[in-house]
Write an enzyme that holds these catalytic residues in place. Sequence first.
Site, PDB file in Angstrom:
ATOM      1  N   ARG A 173       0.770  -1.259  -0.052  1.00  0.00           N
ATOM      2  CA  ARG A 173       0.191   0.015  -0.002  1.00  0.00           C
ATOM      3  C   ARG A 173       0.987   1.221   0.090  1.00  0.00           C
ATOM      4  O   ARG A 173       0.303   2.463   0.548  1.00  0.00           O
ATOM      5  CB  ARG A 173      -0.973   0.083   1.105  1.00  0.00           C
ATOM      6  CG  ARG A 173      -1.836  -1.184   1.008  1.00  0.00           C
ATOM      7  CD  ARG A 173      -2.987  -1.019   0.279  1.00  0.00           C
ATOM      8  NE  ARG A 173      -3.786  -2.027   0.379  1.00  0.00           N
ATOM      9  CZ  ARG A 173      -3.984  -3.241  -0.223  1.00  0.00           C
ATOM     10  NH1 ARG A 173      -2.904  -3.672  -0.719  1.00  0.00           N
ATOM     11  NH2 ARG A 173      -4.897  -4.162   0.167  1.00  0.00           N
ATOM     12  N   SER A 243     -11.258  -0.514   2.458  1.00  0.00           N
ATOM     13  CA  SER A 243     -10.423  -1.017   4.045  1.00  0.00           C
ATOM     14  C   SER A 243     -10.141   0.552   4.381  1.00  0.00           C
ATOM     15  O   SER A 243      -9.333   1.351   3.704  1.00  0.00           O
ATOM     16  CB  SER A 243      -9.007  -1.674   3.587  1.00  0.00           C
ATOM     17  OG  SER A 243      -9.311  -2.888   2.947  1.00  0.00           O
ATOM     18  N   GLU A 338      -6.070   4.153   5.885  1.00  0.00           N
ATOM     19  CA  GLU A 338      -5.493   3.790   4.508  1.00  0.00           C
ATOM     20  C   GLU A 338      -6.033   5.133   3.380  1.00  0.00           C
ATOM     21  O   GLU A 338      -5.077   5.628   2.964  1.00  0.00           O
ATOM     22  CB  GLU A 338      -5.856   2.544   3.938  1.00  0.00           C
ATOM     23  CG  GLU A 338      -5.260   2.169   2.451  1.00  0.00           C
ATOM     24  CD  GLU A 338      -6.120   0.945   1.961  1.00  0.00           C
ATOM     25  OE1 GLU A 338      -6.000  -0.027   2.618  1.00  0.00           O
ATOM     26  OE2 GLU A 338      -6.662   1.168   1.077  1.00  0.00           O
TER      27      GLU A 338
HETATM   28  C1  LIG Z   1     -15.591  -0.383  -2.023  1.00  0.00           C
HETATM   29  C2  LIG Z   1     -13.959  -0.094  -2.066  1.00  0.00           C
HETATM   30  C3  LIG Z   1     -12.945  -1.250  -2.041  1.00  0.00           C
HETATM   31  C4  LIG Z   1     -11.421  -1.147  -2.435  1.00  0.00           C
HETATM   32  N1  LIG Z   1     -10.630  -2.070  -2.350  1.00  0.00           N
HETATM   33  C5  LIG Z   1      -9.339  -1.962  -2.301  1.00  0.00           C
HETATM   34  C6  LIG Z   1      -8.616  -2.966  -2.576  1.00  0.00           C
HETATM   35  O1  LIG Z   1      -9.009  -4.021  -2.624  1.00  0.00           O
HETATM   36  N2  LIG Z   1      -6.959  -2.660  -2.623  1.00  0.00           N
HETATM   37  C7  LIG Z   1      -6.883  -1.546  -2.758  1.00  0.00           C
HETATM   38  O2  LIG Z   1      -5.572  -1.356  -2.752  1.00  0.00           O
HETATM   39  N3  LIG Z   1      -7.627  -0.220  -2.572  1.00  0.00           N
HETATM   40  C8  LIG Z   1      -8.983  -0.581  -2.496  1.00  0.00           C
HETATM   41  N4  LIG Z   1      -9.744   0.559  -2.423  1.00  0.00           N
HETATM   42  C9  LIG Z   1      -9.279   1.859  -2.231  1.00  0.00           C
HETATM   43  C10 LIG Z   1      -9.290   2.415  -3.913  1.00  0.00           C
HETATM   44  O3  LIG Z   1     -10.241   1.861  -4.805  1.00  0.00           O
HETATM   45  C11 LIG Z   1      -7.840   2.575  -4.382  1.00  0.00           C
HETATM   46  O4  LIG Z   1      -6.955   3.052  -3.577  1.00  0.00           O
HETATM   47  C12 LIG Z   1      -7.750   3.448  -5.818  1.00  0.00           C
HETATM   48  O5  LIG Z   1      -6.615   3.340  -6.250  1.00  0.00           O
HETATM   49  C13 LIG Z   1      -8.279   4.683  -5.824  1.00  0.00           C
HETATM   50  O6  LIG Z   1      -8.436   5.300  -6.958  1.00  0.00           O
HETATM   51  P1  LIG Z   1      -9.263   6.736  -7.205  1.00  0.00           P
HETATM   52  O7  LIG Z   1      -8.994   6.981  -8.502  1.00  0.00           O
HETATM   53  O8  LIG Z   1     -10.585   6.682  -6.439  1.00  0.00           O
HETATM   54  O9  LIG Z   1      -8.073   7.589  -6.222  1.00  0.00           O
HETATM   55  P2  LIG Z   1      -8.644   9.128  -5.323  1.00  0.00           P
HETATM   56  O10 LIG Z   1      -9.186   8.400  -4.427  1.00  0.00           O
HETATM   57  O11 LIG Z   1      -9.046   9.733  -6.197  1.00  0.00           O
HETATM   58  O12 LIG Z   1      -7.211   9.321  -5.034  1.00  0.00           O
HETATM   59  C14 LIG Z   1      -6.249   8.812  -4.174  1.00  0.00           C
HETATM   60  C15 LIG Z   1      -4.996   9.398  -4.056  1.00  0.00           C
HETATM   61  O13 LIG Z   1      -4.246   9.264  -5.277  1.00  0.00           O
HETATM   62  C16 LIG Z   1      -4.010  10.795  -5.592  1.00  0.00           C
HETATM   63  N5  LIG Z   1      -4.312  10.599  -7.304  1.00  0.00           N
HETATM   64  C17 LIG Z   1      -5.168  10.224  -7.765  1.00  0.00           C
HETATM   65  N6  LIG Z   1      -5.064  10.308  -9.218  1.00  0.00           N
HETATM   66  C18 LIG Z   1      -3.778  10.938  -9.502  1.00  0.00           C
HETATM   67  C19 LIG Z   1      -3.154  11.215 -10.497  1.00  0.00           C
HETATM   68  N7  LIG Z   1      -3.517  10.924 -11.924  1.00  0.00           N
HETATM   69  N8  LIG Z   1      -1.808  11.706 -10.469  1.00  0.00           N
HETATM   70  C20 LIG Z   1      -1.327  12.094  -8.839  1.00  0.00           C
HETATM   71  N9  LIG Z   1      -1.924  11.452  -7.874  1.00  0.00           N
HETATM   72  C21 LIG Z   1      -3.336  11.027  -8.153  1.00  0.00           C
HETATM   73  C22 LIG Z   1      -4.970  11.479  -5.047  1.00  0.00           C
HETATM   74  O14 LIG Z   1      -4.482  12.772  -5.012  1.00  0.00           O
HETATM   75  C23 LIG Z   1      -4.992  10.732  -3.820  1.00  0.00           C
HETATM   76  O15 LIG Z   1      -3.912  11.167  -3.052  1.00  0.00           O
HETATM   77  C24 LIG Z   1     -11.102   0.240  -2.265  1.00  0.00           C
HETATM   78  C25 LIG Z   1     -12.275   1.335  -2.109  1.00  0.00           C
HETATM   79  C26 LIG Z   1     -13.531   0.880  -2.147  1.00  0.00           C
HETATM   80  C27 LIG Z   1     -14.643   2.194  -2.148  1.00  0.00           C
END
Ligand SMILES: Cc1cc2nc3c(=O)[nH]c(=O)nc-3n(C[C@H](O)[C@H](O)[C@H](O)COP(=O)(O)OP(=O)(O)OC[C@H]3O[C@@H](n4cnc5c(N)ncnc54)[C@H](O)[C@@H]3O)c2cc1C
Length: 343
Positions: A173, A243, A338
Amino acid sequence: MANHSVPSMPICIQENISLKKFNTFRFDATARYLAIISTLDELRDATHWANYHAIPIKMVGEGSNLLVTEDVNALVLINRLSGLTLTERENDYLLTVAAGENWHKTVTYTVDNNMGGLENLALIPGSVGACPIQNIGAYGVEAGEFIDAIEVLDRETLTTKWLLKHECQFAYRDSRFKHDWATKYFILAVRFILNKHHEIKASYSGLSDLLPLEPTIKDVYKSVCQTRIKKLPDPNLIGNAGSFFKNPIVSQQQYDALLRIYPDLVAFPMKDNWKLAAGWLIEKAGWKGYKKDGVGVYEKQALCLVNHATDDGKKLMLLEQAIKQDINDKFNVELEREPIRLV
Ligand SMILES: Cc1cc2nc3c(=O)[nH]c(=O)nc-3n(C[C@H](O)[C@H](O)[C@H](O)COP(=O)(O)OP(=O)(O)OC[C@H]3O[C@@H](n4cnc5c(N)ncnc54)[C@H](O)[C@@H]3O)c2cc1C
């Protein structure tokens, strides 16, 4: 001659916009400025304007790993860069995907085309651009294993470049994008290498029970989707960010001490340490299904904190603090959040 004129506000930037639909917890707060970014030119213009006016910038994908607790006095960029290219080579595929593409759609594309590697990571919400940030992982696989290089925009110079996998320091992570690169780069695209002689990973507990003896890529994908739908709250129905705590890593000594008191302790061996199941600790401490002030702990999975009925993310932070304190008091273990707080 250099142009020293004051840059005017790009038309893609809007003022005082609610962030509620841009985070999967569905907490409300206002972004001072917000822009939905569909092209590199838009990203450059918005960044140049904000840099010139010393306005901080926050990049957001689909907001599924964000904790919104208060108004954000910054420019929030919603990454919607799109596109995907595939190159077939003798032994592998090179798949380059723009940061704003949806992660699960990308995984589905690879599975539909019988390219193995990402199937264990199906149904993780979010954008492709965010997958390297915390090196998303599930069912014994991490995205970093398949990343070859990442295209970024340097926020200061506005130039693009490719960073190679070995520079990114992927860990559980974690990656450099959470540390020294956190305010240095925006991710534009991710290039994956998918080997044609891919080894299916199906032994992870909970997954193997649902699978035939010699599972295909599609079997694993389907079983991951089924398991996740059963266990995890759907953000379209109940606000959450998956998580909420990382699984804490403890020493052999601390693990042995805990095991003497709790013979049913759930933990995974690492090279020198143990990774404890944070969900087990929280459930054991009695928090599963807890509800107060519109927030709570999901009744089917204690690792997920959920928003039942509030706009106020601070309520969740209070719950986070109470759980952390209790776990520390009961097990002498520190939990770490997280999702990333958007401030
Ligand atoms: C139901 C559920 C289940 C999940 N299961 C998992 C799992 O099994 N494993 C896991 O690892 N995660 C899991 N997650 C967490 C999440 O899905 C991941 O962390 C995912 O990669 C976040 O993507 P996002 O586009 O929504 O990022 P955001 O939430 O929009 O951003 C997350 C971070 O990344 C940065 N960021 C986003 N895009 C960029 C970019 N292009 N350039 C620079 N920085 C950027 C943001 O500034 C922020 O700091 C889960 C979430 C949910 C809601």
